[in-house]
Design a protein around this motif. Structure first.
Motif, PDB file in Angstrom:
ATOM      1  N   GLY A 203      47.859  24.185  -8.403  1.00  0.00           N
ATOM      2  CA  GLY A 203      48.608  23.580  -8.951  1.00  0.00           C
ATOM      3  C   GLY A 203      48.187  22.332  -8.279  1.00  0.00           C
ATOM      4  O   GLY A 203      47.721  22.053  -7.160  1.00  0.00           O
ATOM      5  N   ASP A 262      46.578  17.664 -16.241  1.00  0.00           N
ATOM      6  CA  ASP A 262      47.558  18.377 -16.870  1.00  0.00           C
ATOM      7  C   ASP A 262      47.348  19.749 -16.243  1.00  0.00           C
ATOM      8  O   ASP A 262      46.655  20.862 -16.382  1.00  0.00           O
ATOM      9  N   HIS A 263      48.482  19.673 -15.240  1.00  0.00           N
ATOM     10  CA  HIS A 263      48.246  20.918 -14.166  1.00  0.00           C
ATOM     11  C   HIS A 263      49.821  21.158 -13.802  1.00  0.00           C
ATOM     12  O   HIS A 263      50.420  20.368 -14.271  1.00  0.00           O
ATOM     13  N   PRO A 264      50.168  21.956 -13.158  1.00  0.00           N
ATOM     14  CA  PRO A 264      51.243  22.338 -12.564  1.00  0.00           C
ATOM     15  C   PRO A 264      52.037  21.476 -11.528  1.00  0.00           C
ATOM     16  O   PRO A 264      50.499  21.208 -10.635  1.00  0.00           O
ATOM     17  N   TYR A 265      52.532  20.932 -11.333  1.00  0.00           N
ATOM     18  CA  TYR A 265      52.784  19.975 -10.507  1.00  0.00           C
ATOM     19  C   TYR A 265      53.974  20.489  -9.536  1.00  0.00           C
ATOM     20  O   TYR A 265      55.569  21.295  -9.877  1.00  0.00           O
ATOM     21  N   PHE A 266      54.416  19.929  -8.286  1.00  0.00           N
ATOM     22  CA  PHE A 266      55.124  20.829  -7.019  1.00  0.00           C
ATOM     23  C   PHE A 266      55.112  19.500  -6.386  1.00  0.00           C
ATOM     24  O   PHE A 266      54.211  18.751  -5.770  1.00  0.00           O
ATOM     25  N   PRO A 272      58.271  24.167  -7.749  1.00  0.00           N
ATOM     26  CA  PRO A 272      58.428  23.259  -9.341  1.00  0.00           C
ATOM     27  C   PRO A 272      59.107  22.019  -9.504  1.00  0.00           C
ATOM     28  O   PRO A 272      60.258  22.040 -10.055  1.00  0.00           O
ATOM     29  N   ALA A 274      56.858  20.530 -12.501  1.00  0.00           N
ATOM     30  CA  ALA A 274      56.675  20.562 -14.378  1.00  0.00           C
ATOM     31  C   ALA A 274      55.292  21.992 -14.417  1.00  0.00           C
ATOM     32  O   ALA A 274      54.693  21.394 -13.625  1.00  0.00           O
ATOM     33  N   ASN A 275      55.471  21.956 -15.336  1.00  0.00           N
ATOM     34  CA  ASN A 275      54.504  23.650 -15.433  1.00  0.00           C
ATOM     35  C   ASN A 275      53.221  22.563 -16.232  1.00  0.00           C
ATOM     36  O   ASN A 275      51.776  23.228 -16.519  1.00  0.00           O
ATOM     37  N   GLY A 276      52.792  21.764 -16.564  1.00  0.00           N
ATOM     38  CA  GLY A 276      52.063  20.536 -16.768  1.00  0.00           C
ATOM     39  C   GLY A 276      53.152  19.196 -17.910  1.00  0.00           C
ATOM     40  O   GLY A 276      53.443  19.198 -17.412  1.00  0.00           O
ATOM     41  N   ASP A 279      55.566  19.325 -19.972  1.00  0.00           N
ATOM     42  CA  ASP A 279      56.743  19.134 -19.676  1.00  0.00           C
ATOM     43  C   ASP A 279      57.759  17.917 -18.562  1.00  0.00           C
ATOM     44  O   ASP A 279      59.051  16.932 -18.892  1.00  0.00           O
ATOM     45  N   LEU A 286      62.096  20.243 -13.511  1.00  0.00           N
ATOM     46  CA  LEU A 286      61.767  21.772 -13.226  1.00  0.00           C
ATOM     47  C   LEU A 286      63.475  20.494 -12.125  1.00  0.00           C
ATOM     48  O   LEU A 286      63.782  21.540 -11.987  1.00  0.00           O
TER      49      LEU A 286
END
Length: 371
Positions: A203, A262-266, A272, A274-276, A279, A286
C-alpha cells in the motif's frame, strides 16, 4: 580357453588388490582412489570416511581400469587387451600351418574382442537404459556413475541453519551505519528511528506535516511541493511522489478525493488508515493521521491548533466553501479569506472537516499522501 579367461580374471583382481595398497601414492597424482580419511583430521578440507565412500572407492577402481585419466592415459583394460591381441596374433602367425595353433590364436583374438564388448557394452547399456527411463530426472542423482557423498541423505535430519551474518541485526537494532541489507528481510528505518523495522505492508503511506503553514500554499500544486520537500528531507521521498489532501473551488473544481491515488494507506508506523479513497470520503477513517514525516506523534485534540490541518475539504472528499482563495491567500480579518481545517487526532468527519472559520493568516499543518 577357460584357462585363458581364468588367467585374465585373476589378473584384473590382482590389479585391483594392488591398487588398494598403492592408493596413497596414486592419490598424489589423481585426487586419490581413496576418497576420504587421508591427511590430518585437523587439516583444512579433511573428509571423514562414511559408508558412502566404500562405493566411491569401488567406483574409482573401476574408472581406473576402464577410463583414461591423467594417471593412466591408456586404461589398464586396453593395455591387457593390447597384450592379448599381440599374443593371439603371434600364436596365429607362428602357427606354421598347424591347425590347432591357428585355432588357438583366433580364439585368443575373438575372446579379447568379446571381453572388450562385454566390459564397455555393459557400461553403455546401463547408461542408455537409465537415460531412457529418466532415472536421473526423477531421482535427482545426476550421472549414475558419479557418487556424491556430500549430498544430504533423503529423509534424514534437516541441515543446521546457517550461522548469522556478522554485522546484521534484528528488529529494533541500530542499522544506519550497517552494511546494506543488514536488516533483511526487514528494512532499515533511515531518517526515522534508524533501526530495523518490519517492512511496510502493500500500500501507500501518509503523514501529517511537522511544520504548520499559512493559507498561501501556492495552490494545490504548491501544497504538493511542500509535502514532497518534507518527505525528501525526512528520507522517505526518494522516487515516491507525495500529494497534499487539499481542495479548491476552481474553476474547474479540484477535489481532494480526485488528487489522491486509490490505494490502501498506512501511517509511517504501518498502522492502517484507509483501505482506499472510498474510506477517505466515507466520513470515518481507521486511525488518526497523527504521525509526522519523522514518525513523531502529534499531540492535540478538537479545537487545539497544534493538531489542526488545512484541507478545504468536506468529509465526502469534495471541496468546501472555504479554501483560502485556492490556497493563494494568507490574509486575516477583515479582508482576508477563510479555510476549512481538519484535526489530525480524529477518525470521524473531524479528521478533514472540523471547522471552516479560521482566517488564512493562521498556521496549520497539511496531510501528505504517497502516490
Amino acid at each position: 580357453m577357460s584357462k585363458l579367461f581364468a588367467l585374465g580374471f585373476l589378473g584384473i583382481v590382482a590389479f585391483g588388490a594392488v591398487s588398494l595398497f598403492a592408493a596413497p601414492e596414486i592419490a598424489q597424482a589423481q585426487a586419490g582412489l581413496i576418497p576420504c580419511g587421508t591427511g590430518s583430521p585437523t587439516a583444512p578440507g579433511y573428509v571423514p570416511c562414511q559408508l558412502c565412500h566404500v562405493f566411491v572407492l569401488g567406483n574409482n577402481i573401476v574408472k581406473f581400469l576402464l577410463v583414461p585419466s591423467a594417471l593412466n592415459p591408456i586404461p589398464i583394460v586396453l593395455v591387457i587387451a593390447t597384450f592379448l591381441f599381440a599374443w593371439g596374433g603371434f600364436v596365429w602367425v607362428t602357427a606354421m600351418g598347424n591347425p590347432s595353433r591357428v585355432q588357438q590364436g583366433q580364439q585368443i583374438l575373438l575372446a579379447t574382442v568379446i571381453g572388450l564388448l562385454i566390459v564397455y557394452g555393459a557400461w553403455l547399456f546401463i547408461s542408455l537404459a537409465l537415460d531412457v527411463f529418466g532415472v536421473a530426472t526423477f531421482t535427482g542423482t545426476g550421472n549414475w556413475w558419479e557418487i556424491d557423498c556430500s549430498s544430504p541423505i533423503v529423509g534424514g535430519p534437516p541441515p543446521p541453519p546457517p550461522p548469522p551474518i556478522p554485522g546484521c541485526w534484528a528488529l529494533g537494532a541500530p542499522c544506519v551505519m550497517a552494511p546494506p541489507g543488514c536488516c533483511a528481510p526487514n528494512v532499515c528505518d533511515v531518517g526515522g528511528t534508524n533501526t530495523c523495522i518490519a517492512p511496510p505492508p502493500a500500500g501507500k503511506q501518509v503523514f501529517v506535516t511537522s511544520t504548520p503553514f499559512q493559507g498561501n500554499l501556492g495552490g494545490p500544486i504548491g501544497a504538493d511541493a511542500i509535502c514532497q520537500g518534507l518527505a525528501d528531507a525526512a528520507g522517505i521521498g526518494g522516487l515516491r511522489a507525495w500529494n497534499a489532501w487539499v481542495s479548491k473551488i476552481g474553476p474547474p473544481p479540484d477535489h481532494a478525493k480526485d488528487r489522491i491515488a486509490d490505494h490502501p494507506y498506512f501511517r509511517l508506523d504501518n498502522t492502517p488508515v484507509a483501505n482506499g479513497v472510498a474510506d477517505l470520503q466515507s466520513g470515518t477513517i481507521l486511525a488518526p493521521i497523527n504521525q509526522d514525516e519523522f514518525r513523531n506523534t502529534v499531540i492535540g485534540g478538537l479545537g487545539n491548533p497544534n493538531s489542526q490541518v488545512w484541507t478545504g475539504t468536506e468529509d465526502n472528499g469534495n471541496v468546501s466553501g472555504n479554501e483560502c482563495s485556492g490556497w493563494m491567500d494568507s490574509g486575516g480579518p477583515p479582508f482576508g479569506s477563510r479555510g476549512t481545517i481538519g484535526n489530525a487526532t480524529q477518525i470521524d468527519s473531524n479528521w478533514t472537516d472540523e471547522t471552516s472559520s479560521p482566517w488564512c493568516n493562521s498556521q496549520y499543518r497539511l496531510y501528505c499522501f504517497e502516490q
